[in-house]
Design a protein around this motif. Structure first.
Motif, mmCIF file in Angstrom:
data_model
loop_
_atom_site.group_PDB
_atom_site.id
_atom_site.type_symbol
_atom_site.label_atom_id
_atom_site.label_comp_id
_atom_site.label_asym_id
_atom_site.label_seq_id
_atom_site.Cartn_x
_atom_site.Cartn_y
_atom_site.Cartn_z
ATOM 1 N N ILE A 41 0.837 -1.203 0.000
ATOM 2 C CA ILE A 41 0.000 0.000 0.000
ATOM 3 C C ILE A 41 0.873 1.255 0.000
ATOM 4 N N LEU A 42 1.955 1.222 0.750
ATOM 5 C CA LEU A 42 2.864 2.371 0.755
ATOM 6 C C LEU A 42 3.500 2.566 -0.618
ATOM 7 N N ARG A 43 3.856 1.480 -1.282
ATOM 8 C CA ARG A 43 4.411 1.583 -2.633
ATOM 9 C C ARG A 43 3.366 2.119 -3.594
ATOM 10 N N LEU A 44 2.129 1.654 -3.438
ATOM 11 C CA LEU A 44 1.054 2.148 -4.299
ATOM 12 C C LEU A 44 0.857 3.652 -4.109
ATOM 13 N N ALA A 45 0.899 4.121 -2.884
ATOM 14 C CA ALA A 45 0.774 5.558 -2.620
ATOM 15 C C ALA A 45 1.904 6.332 -3.293
ATOM 16 N N GLU A 46 3.113 5.777 -3.243
ATOM 17 C CA GLU A 46 4.254 6.430 -3.888
ATOM 18 C C GLU A 46 4.059 6.485 -5.410
ATOM 19 N N ILE A 47 3.553 5.404 -5.977
ATOM 20 C CA ILE A 47 3.281 5.358 -7.421
ATOM 21 C C ILE A 47 2.218 6.388 -7.790
ATOM 22 N N LEU A 48 1.178 6.501 -6.974
ATOM 23 C CA LEU A 48 0.122 7.484 -7.247
ATOM 24 C C LEU A 48 0.681 8.901 -7.232
ATOM 25 N N GLY A 49 1.607 9.179 -6.316
ATOM 26 C CA GLY A 49 2.238 10.498 -6.278
ATOM 27 C C GLY A 49 3.043 10.770 -7.529
ATOM 28 N N ALA A 50 3.825 9.783 -7.947
ATOM 29 C CA ALA A 50 4.627 9.947 -9.164
ATOM 30 C C ALA A 50 3.724 10.135 -10.379
ATOM 31 N N LEU A 51 2.650 9.346 -10.461
ATOM 32 C CA LEU A 51 1.728 9.473 -11.585
ATOM 33 C C LEU A 51 1.034 10.833 -11.598
ATOM 34 N N TYR A 53 2.284 13.674 -10.711
ATOM 35 C CA TYR A 53 3.207 14.642 -11.295
ATOM 36 C C TYR A 53 3.447 14.371 -12.777
ATOM 37 N N LEU A 54 3.798 13.136 -13.106
ATOM 38 C CA LEU A 54 4.162 12.812 -14.488
ATOM 39 C C LEU A 54 2.986 12.952 -15.447
ATOM 40 N N ASP A 55 1.793 12.602 -14.992
ATOM 41 C CA ASP A 55 0.606 12.717 -15.842
ATOM 42 C C ASP A 55 0.347 14.183 -16.197
ATOM 43 N N ALA A 56 0.498 15.060 -15.220
ATOM 44 C CA ALA A 56 0.312 16.490 -15.486
ATOM 45 C C ALA A 56 1.430 17.020 -16.382
ATOM 46 N N LEU A 57 2.651 16.571 -16.145
ATOM 47 C CA LEU A 57 3.789 17.021 -16.942
ATOM 48 C C LEU A 57 3.625 16.611 -18.402
ATOM 49 N N CYS A 58 3.164 15.411 -18.626
ATOM 50 C CA CYS A 58 3.045 14.895 -19.990
ATOM 51 C C CYS A 58 1.669 15.155 -20.597
ATOM 52 N N ALA A 59 0.819 15.860 -19.876
ATOM 53 C CA ALA A 59 -0.518 16.209 -20.362
ATOM 54 C C ALA A 59 -1.202 14.992 -20.981
ATOM 55 N N SER A 60 -1.263 13.922 -20.190
ATOM 56 C CA SER A 60 -1.896 12.694 -20.670
ATOM 57 C C SER A 60 -3.322 12.956 -21.109
ATOM 58 N N ASN A 61 -3.710 12.255 -22.146
ATOM 59 C CA ASN A 61 -5.034 12.445 -22.700
ATOM 60 C C ASN A 61 -5.721 11.103 -22.820
ATOM 61 N N PRO A 62 -6.727 10.758 -22.086
ATOM 62 C CA PRO A 62 -7.326 11.546 -21.021
ATOM 63 C C PRO A 62 -6.477 11.456 -19.756
ATOM 64 N N PRO A 63 -6.474 12.500 -18.958
ATOM 65 C CA PRO A 63 -5.662 12.475 -17.743
ATOM 66 C C PRO A 63 -6.284 11.553 -16.693
ATOM 67 N N GLY A 64 -5.438 10.935 -15.909
ATOM 68 C CA GLY A 64 -5.915 10.141 -14.774
ATOM 69 C C GLY A 64 -6.044 11.063 -13.580
ATOM 70 N N ASP A 65 -7.030 10.855 -12.771
ATOM 71 C CA ASP A 65 -7.187 11.695 -11.580
ATOM 72 C C ASP A 65 -6.528 10.976 -10.408
ATOM 73 N N TRP A 66 -5.200 10.986 -10.400
ATOM 74 C CA TRP A 66 -4.427 10.226 -9.425
ATOM 75 C C TRP A 66 -4.571 10.776 -8.024
ATOM 76 N N ARG A 67 -4.750 12.068 -7.896
ATOM 77 C CA ARG A 67 -4.944 12.652 -6.560
ATOM 78 C C ARG A 67 -6.248 12.143 -5.956
ATOM 79 N N ALA A 68 -7.298 12.056 -6.760
ATOM 80 C CA ALA A 68 -8.579 11.536 -6.271
ATOM 81 C C ALA A 68 -8.449 10.063 -5.895
ATOM 82 N N LYS A 69 -7.669 9.318 -6.661
ATOM 83 C CA LYS A 69 -7.445 7.915 -6.328
ATOM 84 C C LYS A 69 -6.695 7.792 -5.000
ATOM 85 N N MET A 70 -5.743 8.700 -4.767
ATOM 86 C CA MET A 70 -5.023 8.697 -3.494
ATOM 87 C C MET A 70 -5.962 9.047 -2.363
#
Length: 134
Positions: A41-51, A53-70
């Protein structure tokens, strides 16, 4: 664990970080021991944090709402303040580690997004199958 599955199955910015505790202050002990799937679970939380940032940086289309998932993960798993702090700390670490490393969306950043999506899905699947209600 089922909350975990839901948070990943649902279709950005870091979780508000608390000020870093001073070297003398120790985190409050948890009332109960962490679940056996705590490292996952701690690793998953770390992955969600990285996603996040990276999702916003790369302007993924459609974007994932990783903060909401966290946030869904916190609601499902953080039964104590200390547990919430540990989970949020992992999320923030993932976010800030990639924020320091990547300033542009590169092919490597896009590859990392793909790897994290696969790893996060694998963790969710493993935790639900191994520790979910039977």
């Amino acid at each position: 664990a089922l909350g975990l599955a839901l948070c990943l199955a649902l279709p950005k910015a870091a979780i508000a970080a608390k000020p870093a505790p001073s070297a003398k202050a120790a985190p409050a002990p948890e009332a109960e021991p962490p679940p056996p799937y705590d490292p996952e679970i701690l690793r998953l939380a770390e992955i969600l944090g990285a996603l996040t940032y990276l999702d916003a940086l790369c302007a993924s289309n459609p974007p994932g709402d990783w903060r909401a998932k966290m946030q869904a993960l916190l609601e499902a798993e953080a039964k104590t303040a200390a547990r919430k702090e540990r989970l949020a700390g992992s999320y923030n670490r993932g976010f800030h580690d990639y924020e320091r490393s990547y300033h542009l969306c590169t092919p490597n950043a896009q590859a990392i997004i793909g790897r994290f999506l696969a790893e996060g899905a694998g963790i969710a699947h493993e935790v639900v199958n191994r520790y979910g209600a039977s």
